[in-house]
Scaffold this active site. Structure first.
Site, PDB file in Angstrom:
ATOM      1  N   ASP A  22     -22.036   1.692   0.411  1.00  0.00           N
ATOM      2  CA  ASP A  22     -23.489   1.549   0.265  1.00  0.00           C
ATOM      3  C   ASP A  22     -23.946   0.128   0.578  1.00  0.00           C
ATOM      4  OD1 ASP A  22     -22.107   0.833  -2.150  1.00  0.00           O
ATOM      5  OD2 ASP A  22     -23.980   0.873  -3.270  1.00  0.00           O
ATOM      6  N   GLU A  78     -21.784   0.826  -5.320  1.00  0.00           N
ATOM      7  CA  GLU A  78     -21.323  -0.493  -5.779  1.00  0.00           C
ATOM      8  C   GLU A  78     -22.527  -1.362  -6.086  1.00  0.00           C
ATOM      9  OE1 GLU A  78     -20.100  -4.698  -5.664  1.00  0.00           O
ATOM     10  OE2 GLU A  78     -21.544  -3.722  -4.370  1.00  0.00           O
TER      11      GLU A  78
HETATM   12 ZN   LIG Z   1     -20.687  -5.871  -1.570  1.00  0.00          ZN
END
Ligand SMILES: [Zn+2]
Length: 385
Positions: free
Chosen positions: A76, A138
């Site tokens: 992401d 993340e």
């Molecule tokens: Zn990163």
């Protein structure tokens, strides 16, 4: 021979073209990676999110069995909304040795290098496996990788070492801070703005809380310091605020989100405990004189653990050997490394690109950094065979 830079750039262009902003699905990117790996005879295990909209990927190259080296990244990236870009953020563009696009630095550049190095890994008689670990969310509190980590050492192999390829300019990072995220809601009482004494102004009380948070931050900046970090102390900062409905109404509600970024050895509860005492002792009595239902609630929204490699860590030793470096560094941003280390996998952070370009408009990674990363991976292949 390291993977060629033109192959890395081709792969990076494909990866950047998938808009994998954390709020969106990463399925198409993962499908692309699975198909690519399938072309080299590598089967990938997919670990979907509960709603199926996103998925983690785990794939192993080389001999089955325990151990191996994990190459870990997140799929992401952060949003481009509100940023002014000189070119389409989802179309890779090369200008003066710099490759522009959302995620080039954080951290599709690393992923492109890893994928481009797959033929190198498959063509070698590896003595132990290389594992590709690709997560989601993340950038949303490192939440996506957690179900994958829970399976390491169970139905997925537990790597002997994990290299997290976040942008470090290929420096070897052995420590980072912890993040705790909070949301505070101040509930007062509405009134006509001509009669403020009948109301409890939630925005004004929130402002007092924020001032106190700044004072707490100032105290933290001198109470416990570690010069390995920049800034060298734990920090507190408010990130969002919303409240009120109209200029002529005493506002009933104000909410703000704030974060504490703590040194690995510091007590992360100092700021929330102090703000609680301040709210209870200094503000609530004044609010309740007017409205008994007035309240201040702080919710802990989540945390990302600090990362601190153990002394003599084999992950750190490996990264130092692969980069010819003789010293490690610490950083203030957080990654998935603390979660891996907590799960018993010696971890290190080392990847292409500069964190200063991450999350920014006109994010880029230099071709020189990608070349350094493919050289690093080629050396790893050599070392494992
Ligand atoms: Zn990163």
């Amino acid at each position: 021979m390291p993977a060629s830079s033109s192959v890395v750039q081709e792969l990076l262009a494909k990866l950047v073209a998938f808009d994998t902003t954390s709020a969106k699905s990463n399925l198409k990117l993962i499908e692309f990676v699975s198909t690519y790996l399938g072309g080299y005879g590598i089967a990938a295990t997919l670990i979907p999110a509960p709603d199926g909209a996103k998925v983690n990927l785990f794939a192993s190259i080389g001999p089955a069995g325990k151990g191996g080296i994990g190459l870990s990244g997140h799929s992401d990236c952060v949003p481009v909304e509100g940023q002014t870009w000189s070119s389409d953020p989802f179309a890779l563009q090369l200008r003066d040795g710099q490759l522009y696009g959302r995620g080039t630095c954080d951290m599709k550049g690393f992923l492109a290098c890893v994928l481009a190095s797959v033929p190198l890994f498959t063509s070698r008689p590896l003595k132990e496996p290389v594992h590709i670990i690709l997560s989601y969310d993340e950038e949303a509190g490192c939440t996506g990788v957690r179900p994958l980590i829970a399976r390491l050492g169970h139905d997925l192999p537990r790597p002997r070492v994990i290299i997290v390829g976040e942008p470090t300019n290929m420096a070897v990072i052995d420590a980072h801070k912890r993040i705790d995220a909070y949301r505070t809601t101040v509930t007062g009482r509405e009134a006509h703005s001509s009669l403020p004494r009948l109301g409890v102004n939630a925005i004004s009380f929130a402002a007092e809380l924020i001032e106190e948070l700044d004072r707490i931050g100032a105290k933290l900046s001198t109470s416990e310091t570690n010069d390995r970090f920049d800034p060298p102390a734990s920090t507190v900062q408010v990130g969002t605020i919303e409240g009120g409905t109209a200029p002529n109404i005493v506002p009933k509600t104000c909410k703000f989100q704030w974060q504490v970024r703590s040194l690995p050895d510091a007590d992360p509860k100092v700021a929330p405990e102090r703000i609680k005492v301040f709210a209870e002792e200094k503000l609530r009595p004044r609010m309740r004189v007017v409205a008994r239902t007035a309240s201040i609630e702080t919710l802990h929204q989540g945390s990302v653990p600090a990362f601190l490699a153990k002394p003599g860590s084999e992950a750190v030793a490996l990264a130092l050997a692969l980069t010819h470096a003789n010293a490690t560094r610490a950083v203030s941003y957080a990654t998935e490394a603390g979660l891996f280390e907590e799960a018993g996998c010696p971890t290190v952070i080392c990847g292409p690109g500069d964190i200063e370009q991450a999350h920014a408009a006109d994010e880029f990674v230099t071709t020189a950094q990608l070349d350094a990363c493919t050289a690093f991976l080629a050396k790893l292949a050599e070392l494992l065979s």
